[in-house]
Design a protein around this motif. Structure first.
Motif, PDB file in Angstrom:
ATOM      1  N   LEU A   1       0.836  -1.211   0.000  1.00  0.00           N
ATOM      2  CA  LEU A   1       0.000   0.000   0.000  1.00  0.00           C
ATOM      3  C   LEU A   1       0.868   1.257   0.000  1.00  0.00           C
ATOM      4  CD1 LEU A   1      -2.682  -1.219   2.555  1.00  0.00           C
ATOM      5  CD2 LEU A   1      -3.141  -0.624   0.166  1.00  0.00           C
ATOM      6  N   LEU A   2       1.951   1.257   0.770  1.00  0.00           N
ATOM      7  CA  LEU A   2       2.851   2.408   0.783  1.00  0.00           C
ATOM      8  C   LEU A   2       3.488   2.606  -0.591  1.00  0.00           C
ATOM      9  CD1 LEU A   2       4.629   1.895   4.230  1.00  0.00           C
ATOM     10  CD2 LEU A   2       2.847   3.555   3.671  1.00  0.00           C
ATOM     11  N   TYR A   3       3.800   1.508  -1.249  1.00  0.00           N
ATOM     12  CA  TYR A   3       4.383   1.594  -2.585  1.00  0.00           C
ATOM     13  C   TYR A   3       3.379   2.172  -3.581  1.00  0.00           C
ATOM     14  CZ  TYR A   3       6.609   0.065  -6.915  1.00  0.00           C
ATOM     15  OH  TYR A   3       7.174   0.032  -8.161  1.00  0.00           O
ATOM     16  N   GLU A   4       2.124   1.747  -3.471  1.00  0.00           N
ATOM     17  CA  GLU A   4       1.101   2.266  -4.370  1.00  0.00           C
ATOM     18  C   GLU A   4       0.852   3.756  -4.113  1.00  0.00           C
ATOM     19  OE1 GLU A   4      -2.304  -0.273  -3.990  1.00  0.00           O
ATOM     20  OE2 GLU A   4      -1.172  -2.062  -4.527  1.00  0.00           O
ATOM     21  N   MET A   5       0.920   4.166  -2.859  1.00  0.00           N
ATOM     22  CA  MET A   5       0.812   5.593  -2.554  1.00  0.00           C
ATOM     23  C   MET A   5       1.903   6.384  -3.265  1.00  0.00           C
ATOM     24  SD  MET A   5      -0.076   5.759   1.538  1.00  0.00           S
ATOM     25  CE  MET A   5       0.112   7.548   1.548  1.00  0.00           C
ATOM     26  N   GLN A   6       3.104   5.849  -3.244  1.00  0.00           N
ATOM     27  CA  GLN A   6       4.232   6.527  -3.898  1.00  0.00           C
ATOM     28  C   GLN A   6       3.961   6.718  -5.389  1.00  0.00           C
ATOM     29  OE1 GLN A   6       7.845   4.283  -3.759  1.00  0.00           O
ATOM     30  NE2 GLN A   6       9.006   5.732  -4.998  1.00  0.00           N
ATOM     31  N   HIS A   7       3.437   5.682  -6.049  1.00  0.00           N
ATOM     32  CA  HIS A   7       3.221   5.762  -7.489  1.00  0.00           C
ATOM     33  C   HIS A   7       2.025   6.637  -7.860  1.00  0.00           C
ATOM     34  CE1 HIS A   7       6.111   3.045  -9.566  1.00  0.00           C
ATOM     35  NE2 HIS A   7       6.350   2.738  -8.311  1.00  0.00           N
ATOM     36  N   LEU A   8       1.175   6.899  -6.891  1.00  0.00           N
ATOM     37  CA  LEU A   8       0.069   7.817  -7.135  1.00  0.00           C
ATOM     38  C   LEU A   8       0.398   9.224  -6.664  1.00  0.00           C
ATOM     39  CD1 LEU A   8      -2.967   5.581  -6.140  1.00  0.00           C
ATOM     40  CD2 LEU A   8      -2.374   6.352  -8.430  1.00  0.00           C
ATOM     41  N   ASP A   9       1.632   9.437  -6.226  1.00  0.00           N
ATOM     42  CA  ASP A   9       2.070  10.740  -5.717  1.00  0.00           C
ATOM     43  C   ASP A   9       1.194  11.236  -4.568  1.00  0.00           C
ATOM     44  OD1 ASP A   9       4.327  11.099  -7.253  1.00  0.00           O
ATOM     45  OD2 ASP A   9       3.251  12.064  -8.890  1.00  0.00           O
ATOM     46  N   ILE A  10       0.785  10.310  -3.708  1.00  0.00           N
ATOM     47  CA  ILE A  10       0.006  10.685  -2.527  1.00  0.00           C
ATOM     48  C   ILE A  10       0.980  10.885  -1.374  1.00  0.00           C
ATOM     49  CG2 ILE A  10      -1.719   9.912  -0.862  1.00  0.00           C
ATOM     50  CD1 ILE A  10      -3.071   8.394  -3.112  1.00  0.00           C
ATOM     51  N   PRO A  11       1.023  12.075  -0.789  1.00  0.00           N
ATOM     52  CA  PRO A  11       1.991  12.358   0.267  1.00  0.00           C
ATOM     53  C   PRO A  11       1.852  11.417   1.459  1.00  0.00           C
ATOM     54  CG  PRO A  11       0.935  14.388  -0.490  1.00  0.00           C
ATOM     55  CD  PRO A  11       0.184  13.249  -1.106  1.00  0.00           C
ATOM     56  N   LEU A  12       2.983  10.962   1.963  1.00  0.00           N
ATOM     57  CA  LEU A  12       3.019  10.092   3.131  1.00  0.00           C
ATOM     58  C   LEU A  12       3.040  10.986   4.367  1.00  0.00           C
ATOM     59  CD1 LEU A  12       3.345   7.111   4.061  1.00  0.00           C
ATOM     60  CD2 LEU A  12       5.807   7.486   4.025  1.00  0.00           C
ATOM     61  N   ASN A  13       1.871  11.244   4.957  1.00  0.00           N
ATOM     62  CA  ASN A  13       1.814  12.220   6.036  1.00  0.00           C
ATOM     63  C   ASN A  13       2.014  11.579   7.405  1.00  0.00           C
ATOM     64  OD1 ASN A  13      -0.619  11.101   6.828  1.00  0.00           O
ATOM     65  ND2 ASN A  13      -1.779  12.978   6.637  1.00  0.00           N
ATOM     66  N   GLY A  14       1.946  12.428   8.442  1.00  0.00           N
ATOM     67  CA  GLY A  14       2.256  11.970   9.787  1.00  0.00           C
ATOM     68  C   GLY A  14       1.346  10.873  10.293  1.00  0.00           C
ATOM     69  N   ARG A  15       0.083  10.888   9.903  1.00  0.00           N
ATOM     70  CA  ARG A  15      -0.840   9.866  10.408  1.00  0.00           C
ATOM     71  C   ARG A  15      -0.487   8.472   9.901  1.00  0.00           C
ATOM     72  NH1 ARG A  15      -6.473  13.039   9.500  1.00  0.00           N
ATOM     73  NH2 ARG A  15      -5.911  14.897  10.677  1.00  0.00           N
ATOM     74  N   ILE A  16       0.022   8.394   8.683  1.00  0.00           N
ATOM     75  CA  ILE A  16       0.445   7.098   8.165  1.00  0.00           C
ATOM     76  C   ILE A  16       1.649   6.596   8.966  1.00  0.00           C
ATOM     77  CG2 ILE A  16       1.311   5.867   6.155  1.00  0.00           C
ATOM     78  CD1 ILE A  16      -1.602   6.686   5.905  1.00  0.00           C
ATOM     79  N   PHE A  17       2.592   7.481   9.267  1.00  0.00           N
ATOM     80  CA  PHE A  17       3.717   7.086  10.114  1.00  0.00           C
ATOM     81  C   PHE A  17       3.223   6.555  11.456  1.00  0.00           C
ATOM     82  CE2 PHE A  17       6.548   9.715   7.388  1.00  0.00           C
ATOM     83  CZ  PHE A  17       7.611   8.833   7.275  1.00  0.00           C
ATOM     84  N   ILE A  18       2.259   7.250  12.053  1.00  0.00           N
ATOM     85  CA  ILE A  18       1.749   6.810  13.355  1.00  0.00           C
ATOM     86  C   ILE A  18       1.176   5.406  13.267  1.00  0.00           C
ATOM     87  CG2 ILE A  18      -0.070   7.221  15.077  1.00  0.00           C
ATOM     88  CD1 ILE A  18       0.342  10.205  14.678  1.00  0.00           C
ATOM     89  N   LYS A  19       0.411   5.136  12.209  1.00  0.00           N
ATOM     90  CA  LYS A  19      -0.193   3.816  12.055  1.00  0.00           C
ATOM     91  C   LYS A  19       0.866   2.732  11.928  1.00  0.00           C
ATOM     92  CE  LYS A  19      -4.379   5.634   9.901  1.00  0.00           C
ATOM     93  NZ  LYS A  19      -5.257   5.376  11.054  1.00  0.00           N
ATOM     94  N   VAL A  20       1.933   3.009  11.184  1.00  0.00           N
ATOM     95  CA  VAL A  20       2.992   2.012  11.018  1.00  0.00           C
ATOM     96  C   VAL A  20       3.689   1.754  12.352  1.00  0.00           C
ATOM     97  CG1 VAL A  20       5.155   1.474   9.857  1.00  0.00           C
ATOM     98  CG2 VAL A  20       3.302   2.553   8.569  1.00  0.00           C
TER      99      VAL A  20
END
Length: 517
Positions: A397-416
């Motif tokens: 999912l993180l890889y797909e976010m990268q290819h869609l140029d969706i910013p990896l914000n702080g909430r995603i870090f918290i979840k990981v």
């Protein structure tokens, strides 16, 4: 530089990134484990689904329903019929008092400047308002007063502090015998019922009390928005019978549903774990002509997951990606919450205006691109963190976010980091110390580069320390805490004290050193 995925991913179209550069997701899996393709096996239903905590961004309420008699009496106590409360007429505004000192004049001009700046924060606005002499609200024209309340009502995530600011201004308005607009009453109700992570019975009662004041004391009739808010609060509190009574009240008053009403019905059935109800509510939305956008699809996804059908939610997600591929020239919806809010409200206005013109609605629907956005990925990452523990799927999912140029914000870090705190620290886990250190390095890099949406906050600190305490032990967790503390510049002392109290308990329970690879 971190080692990232570089493998091609078929069928995903990149779009323009928003704001500052987005960090590339950390590589959580070895190269030979790869990234799942579109044909990965569906996730099986899991009875632990009630632990899922997404869509609203907070844990699902587990409160039991009150008895029917109690909930009916709650609603009947607060509901007002048309002939019980005549509408009040707004009086013409009195002449404004003049500030008496140079300092007071400066403070009033400063508030006007801050209100005129769309980038001003709630804290800046309220602090400027607080500097006015008493009675503060009477120094503002009608336009400035409405602007002040509007600015304080628009916020991404409601909090206790934001609620206290808004309701403080409302108290000033009422103390000056100045009438509030319907939308201002609705915002007060929303703050009273939604400012905490979990909606408890006390928040429901507070919201109903303000509703009573709105209709009985002020004589302001509730519209669709007010009822949507009341329904949402009752639903999130687990008071489903009360929610049904609110719908009955809407029907008695012949209040029309809008797009947000239909989305609320989908969410309601998801919280009840009723997949059939979720599907029916979605069909009702479509048949009513309401515009389907990514927000609607995200609500369907999280509701299906909560109803024990994660494989069906995955199918919806795959369909969204396929629609993005087929609509050339379309990009992923902006991750900026203000833009998303504006777009959603515009679609609702269009639905209201074109309710009986299906050709126009169909044309507008055809223009929509139902692409996954940050919320979509957040829902699935949250599911895998709390339910399946599948780090492999999270990495995909993180890889797909990268290819869609969706910013990896702080909430995603918290979840990981939550995932490492839940699943790390045991033998044979994929949530290893090495991968935790990789995610930590990615977070530090994002902070150093000033990536938009990534900053130090209370829950970031707590979950980072919990993850390191679980996976590495007390010594490494203390090292990380020292670095975090040096970076945490904006936290107030009260919040810092709360975090330190929580972390003392976490560190006391951690072993001196723990290492499982």
């Amino acid at each position: 530089m971190l080692d990232y995925y570089h493998e091609p991913y078929d069928g995903l179209t990149s779009s323009t990134a928003y704001g500052k550069p987005s960090p590339t997701p950390p590589r959580l899996l070895p190269e030979n484990e790869g990234v799942l393709n579109d044909n990965h096996s569906p996730v099986e239903s899991d009875p632990a689904r009630d632990q899922l905590s997404e869509c609203s961004g907070e844990a699902i309420p587990n409160g039991e329903e009150d008895s029917i008699d109690h909930q009916e009496s709650d609603l009947n106590h607060h509901a007002i019929r048309t002939n019980d409360s005549p509408m009040l007429h707004y009086p013409a505004q009195k002449s404004l008092p003049k500030p008496q000192t140079v300092e007071d004049r400066y403070n009033l001009e400063r508030l006007h400047r801050i209100l005129g700046d769309p980038q001003s924060s709630h804290e800046q606005i309220y602090n400027a308002y607080s500097q006015l002499p008493s009675p503060r609200i009477e120094f503002l024209s009608d336009r400035k007063r409405h602007d002040l309340l509007h600015r304080l009502s628009v916020i991404e995530i409601k909090s206790k502090k934001a609620m206290l600011r808004y309701l403080s201004v409302v108290d000033d308005v009422q103390g000056a015998s100045i009438p509030l607009k319907n939308s201002e009453w609705s915002s007060a109700i929303a703050y009273a019922g939604r400012c905490f992570a979990r909606v408890e019975a006390s928040q429901v009662e507070s919201a109903l009390h303000i509703w009573k004041d709105m209709e009985q004391e002020a004589g302001v009739r509730s519209g669709t928005t007010t009822f949507n808010i009341l329904f949402d609060i009752a639903t999130k509190a687990g008071k489903y019978v009360l929610a049904e009574m609110i719908l009955k009240e809407m029907n008695v008053r012949k209040v029309e549903y809008d797009r947000f009403s239909y989305v609320g019905f989908i969410y309601y059935h998801g919280l009840k774990g009723d997949a059939t109800g979720v599907r029916k509510a979605y069909r009702d939305l479509v048949e009513a002509g309401a515009i389907v956008d990514t927000t609607v699809m995200n609500c369907v996804i999280v509701s299906l997951i909560r109803s024990g059908e994660p494989s069906a939610a995955e199918q919806v997600y795959e369909r969204m990606k396929r629609m993005l591929r087929e609509k050339t020239g379309h990009t992923v919806p902006s991750s900026d919450w203000r833009e998303a809010r504006k777009a959603s409200r515009e679609l609702d206005k269009a639905f209201r205006a074109m309710r009986h013109d299906r050709q126009q609605l169909d044309r507008l629907q055809a223009e929509q691109c139902l692409a996954p956005n940050l919320r979509t990925f957040s829902i699935f990452i949250d599911y895998h963190v709390h339910i399946t523990g599948e780090l492999r799927r999270i990495a995909a999912l993180l890889y797909e976010m990268q290819h869609l140029d969706i910013p990896l914000n702080g909430r995603i870090f918290i979840k990981v980091f939550q995932g490492f705190a839940r699943h790390g620290g045991v033998k044979y886990t994929s949530w290893t110390t090495q991968r935790l250190e990789t995610v930590w390095e990615a977070l530090v890099q994002a902070l150093d580069e000033g990536v938009e949406g990534v900053y130090m906050m209370k829950w970031m600190v707590i979950w980072v320390i919990r993850a390191f305490a679980r996976c590495c032990g007390r010594a490494r967790a203390l090292q990380i805490w020292e670095e975090l503390r040096s970076r945490w510049k904006v936290a107030d002392e009260e919040e810092k004290g709360t975090v330190e109290h929580i972390l003392r308990d976490v560190l006391d329970e951690a072993s001196p050193e723990r290492r499982h690879e």
